[in-house]
Design an enzyme around this catalytic site. Sequence first.
Site, PDB file in Angstrom:
ATOM      1  N   ASN A   7       0.818  -1.097  -0.010  1.00 14.75           N
ATOM      2  CA  ASN A   7       0.123   0.054   0.175  1.00 14.75           C
ATOM      3  C   ASN A   7       1.222   0.808   0.172  1.00 14.75           C
ATOM      4  O   ASN A   7       1.503   1.603   0.684  1.00 14.75           O
ATOM      5  CB  ASN A   7      -1.017  -0.330   1.408  1.00 14.75           C
ATOM      6  CG  ASN A   7      -1.975   1.220   1.515  1.00 14.75           C
ATOM      7  OD1 ASN A   7      -1.410   1.899   0.214  1.00 14.75           O
ATOM      8  ND2 ASN A   7      -2.442   1.202   2.356  1.00 14.75           N
ATOM      9  N   TRP A   8       1.068   1.803  -1.172  1.00 13.61           N
ATOM     10  CA  TRP A   8       1.902   2.553  -1.088  1.00 13.61           C
ATOM     11  C   TRP A   8       1.610   3.710  -0.568  1.00 13.61           C
ATOM     12  O   TRP A   8       2.300   5.841  -0.554  1.00 13.61           O
ATOM     13  CB  TRP A   8       2.402   3.228  -2.405  1.00 13.61           C
ATOM     14  CG  TRP A   8       3.454   2.269  -3.263  1.00 13.61           C
ATOM     15  CD1 TRP A   8       3.945   1.038  -2.252  1.00 13.61           C
ATOM     16  CD2 TRP A   8       3.372   1.603  -4.260  1.00 13.61           C
ATOM     17  NE1 TRP A   8       4.715   0.487  -3.235  1.00 13.61           N
ATOM     18  CE2 TRP A   8       4.684   1.323  -4.100  1.00 13.61           C
ATOM     19  CE3 TRP A   8       3.850   3.037  -6.281  1.00 13.61           C
ATOM     20  CZ2 TRP A   8       5.051   0.581  -6.136  1.00 13.61           C
ATOM     21  CZ3 TRP A   8       4.176   2.257  -6.845  1.00 13.61           C
ATOM     22  CH2 TRP A   8       5.387   1.119  -7.373  1.00 13.61           C
ATOM     23  N   LYS A   9      -0.289   4.523  -0.080  1.00 10.75           N
ATOM     24  CA  LYS A   9      -0.223   5.423   0.132  1.00 10.75           C
ATOM     25  C   LYS A   9      -0.306   6.739  -0.553  1.00 10.75           C
ATOM     26  O   LYS A   9       0.086   6.803  -2.100  1.00 10.75           O
ATOM     27  CB  LYS A   9      -0.247   5.685   1.714  1.00 10.75           C
ATOM     28  CG  LYS A   9      -0.225   3.881   2.147  1.00 10.75           C
ATOM     29  CD  LYS A   9       0.037   4.066   3.960  1.00 10.75           C
ATOM     30  CE  LYS A   9       0.009   3.498   4.448  1.00 10.75           C
ATOM     31  NZ  LYS A   9      -0.079   3.852   6.133  1.00 10.75           N
ATOM     32  N   HIS A  93      -9.979   1.361   4.367  1.00 10.58           N
ATOM     33  CA  HIS A  93      -7.802   1.249   5.688  1.00 10.58           C
ATOM     34  C   HIS A  93      -8.939   2.155   6.664  1.00 10.58           C
ATOM     35  O   HIS A  93      -8.951   3.298   6.669  1.00 10.58           O
ATOM     36  CB  HIS A  93      -7.301   2.040   4.688  1.00 10.58           C
ATOM     37  CG  HIS A  93      -5.741   1.803   4.747  1.00 10.58           C
ATOM     38  ND1 HIS A  93      -5.425   2.956   5.622  1.00 10.58           N
ATOM     39  CD2 HIS A  93      -4.659   1.188   5.754  1.00 10.58           C
ATOM     40  CE1 HIS A  93      -4.303   2.864   6.171  1.00 10.58           C
ATOM     41  NE2 HIS A  93      -3.778   1.984   5.779  1.00 10.58           N
ATOM     42  N   GLU A  95      -6.896   5.165   7.693  1.00 13.40           N
ATOM     43  CA  GLU A  95      -6.727   6.308   7.539  1.00 13.40           C
ATOM     44  C   GLU A  95      -8.091   6.848   6.842  1.00 13.40           C
ATOM     45  O   GLU A  95      -8.210   8.071   6.760  1.00 13.40           O
ATOM     46  CB  GLU A  95      -5.915   6.463   6.429  1.00 13.40           C
ATOM     47  CG  GLU A  95      -3.926   6.238   7.109  1.00 13.40           C
ATOM     48  CD  GLU A  95      -2.820   5.514   6.769  1.00 13.40           C
ATOM     49  OE1 GLU A  95      -3.096   5.841   5.365  1.00 13.40           O
ATOM     50  OE2 GLU A  95      -2.267   5.187   6.948  1.00 13.40           O
ATOM     51  N   GLU A 164      -5.900  -5.034  10.316  1.00 15.21           N
ATOM     52  CA  GLU A 164      -4.750  -3.811  11.065  1.00 15.21           C
ATOM     53  C   GLU A 164      -5.106  -2.837  11.956  1.00 15.21           C
ATOM     54  O   GLU A 164      -5.565  -1.757  11.687  1.00 15.21           O
ATOM     55  CB  GLU A 164      -4.797  -2.571   9.487  1.00 15.21           C
ATOM     56  CG  GLU A 164      -4.521  -3.058   7.657  1.00 15.21           C
ATOM     57  CD  GLU A 164      -3.761  -2.213   7.119  1.00 15.21           C
ATOM     58  OE1 GLU A 164      -2.435  -2.209   6.608  1.00 15.21           O
ATOM     59  OE2 GLU A 164      -4.036  -1.385   7.092  1.00 15.21           O
ATOM     60  N   GLY A 170       2.473   2.200  10.756  1.00 20.96           N
ATOM     61  CA  GLY A 170       3.251   3.589  10.329  1.00 20.96           C
ATOM     62  C   GLY A 170       4.107   4.278  11.965  1.00 20.96           C
ATOM     63  O   GLY A 170       4.672   4.591  12.049  1.00 20.96           O
ATOM     64  N   SER A 207       3.087  -2.318  11.282  1.00 19.37           N
ATOM     65  CA  SER A 207       4.999  -2.097  10.860  1.00 19.37           C
ATOM     66  C   SER A 207       5.137  -3.525  10.354  1.00 19.37           C
ATOM     67  O   SER A 207       6.166  -3.587  11.176  1.00 19.37           O
ATOM     68  CB  SER A 207       4.786  -1.783  12.785  1.00 19.37           C
ATOM     69  OG  SER A 207       4.709  -0.931  12.811  1.00 19.37           O
ATOM     70  N   GLY A 228       2.771  -1.474   4.486  1.00 21.35           N
ATOM     71  CA  GLY A 228       2.909   0.090   4.125  1.00 21.35           C
ATOM     72  C   GLY A 228       4.624   0.755   3.553  1.00 21.35           C
ATOM     73  O   GLY A 228       4.764   0.395   2.472  1.00 21.35           O
ATOM     74  N   GLY A 229       4.860   1.347   4.512  1.00 26.87           N
ATOM     75  CA  GLY A 229       6.005   1.504   3.875  1.00 26.87           C
ATOM     76  C   GLY A 229       7.229   1.209   3.706  1.00 26.87           C
ATOM     77  O   GLY A 229       7.915   1.624   3.153  1.00 26.87           O
TER      78      GLY A 229
HETATM   79  P1  PGA Z   1       2.220   0.267   7.488  1.00 22.66           P
HETATM   80  O1  PGA Z   1       1.351   0.084   7.231  1.00 22.66           O
HETATM   81  O2  PGA Z   1       3.349  -1.046   7.298  1.00 22.66           O
HETATM   82  O3  PGA Z   1       3.548   1.477   6.810  1.00 22.66           O
HETATM   83  O4  PGA Z   1       2.900   0.751   8.719  1.00 22.66           O
HETATM   84  C1  PGA Z   1       0.178  -0.564   6.482  1.00 22.66           C
HETATM   85  C2  PGA Z   1      -0.640   0.347   5.944  1.00 22.66           C
HETATM   86  O5  PGA Z   1      -1.440   1.082   7.206  1.00 22.66           O
HETATM   87  O6  PGA Z   1      -1.292  -0.906   5.558  1.00 22.66           O
END
Ligand code: PGA
Length: 248
Positions: A7-9, A93, A95, A164, A170, A207, A228-229
């Site tokens: 997930n590149w956001k 998600h 967010e 999640e 994050g 994470s 994500g990251g």
């Molecule tokens: P993260 O994000 O791996 O940076 O914690 C995961 C996500 O939000 O899908």
Amino acid sequence: MKYIVGNWKMNQTLSTIRDFFLVLEKTRMEFMCQAWIAPQFVHVPIVKDLAFTLGKIKVGAQNCSEYNNGAYTGDVSASTLADLGISFVIIGHSERRSIFKETHEMLKIKTALCFENNMKVIFCVGETLAERKSGQTLNVLKTQLEQGLKGLKAKPEQLLIAYEPVWAIGTGEAASAGEASEAHRFIRQELATLFPGIVIPILYGGSVKPDNIKDFLAQEAVDGALVGGASLKGEDFKALCNHASIFS
Ligand code: PGA
């Protein structure tokens, strides 16, 4: 088969995207897992082209409109994504839920539109730290699943769930493999009622990094990871997929 979904956001540029695929091309690696990437909408066509030359990598979106088409300035519809050949859409998600105030009802409509357009949905659920601390985790998961999905019809593997925990996203504070497994087992139980007889992979997210992914993939209840990251750099994504290939 285990899944690694990046997930590149709201990250990456044309140049970092090219670097990402250069790393993967150089290694000419054959993933033995499901390797998926969700870039920003505007990057979708270019990522699709680059992924096509590599083969195997599926490209998706991070969201879609709750409306079909028409006068909704700035929105992107599920049918437009399907027309672009998109394979999957991430819906709900945390967010989107917290920053963009997306409700259960909106998420259900979006999921239904993706299904109608023959795309897969990764439906995200997860509790906040306060909810975990007050012993509400399983109730929260139940509500999110029921209110977001009850009554929808999915084909096998058209729906995936990403567990999640909000406090793990994050933050560098991943859930323990045990915490993830417990939540996944509960989610699986709930899904048996909501979608009897349908195979629904459940991914862990929050994470996940190349150095902790093994702990999650080793769990029978964990079918993969939403990352994500650690999905932004080709080297890291490759490492994640290598681990997933071993467990697949
Ligand atoms: P993260 O994000 O791996 O940076 O914690 C995961 C996500 O939000 O899908």
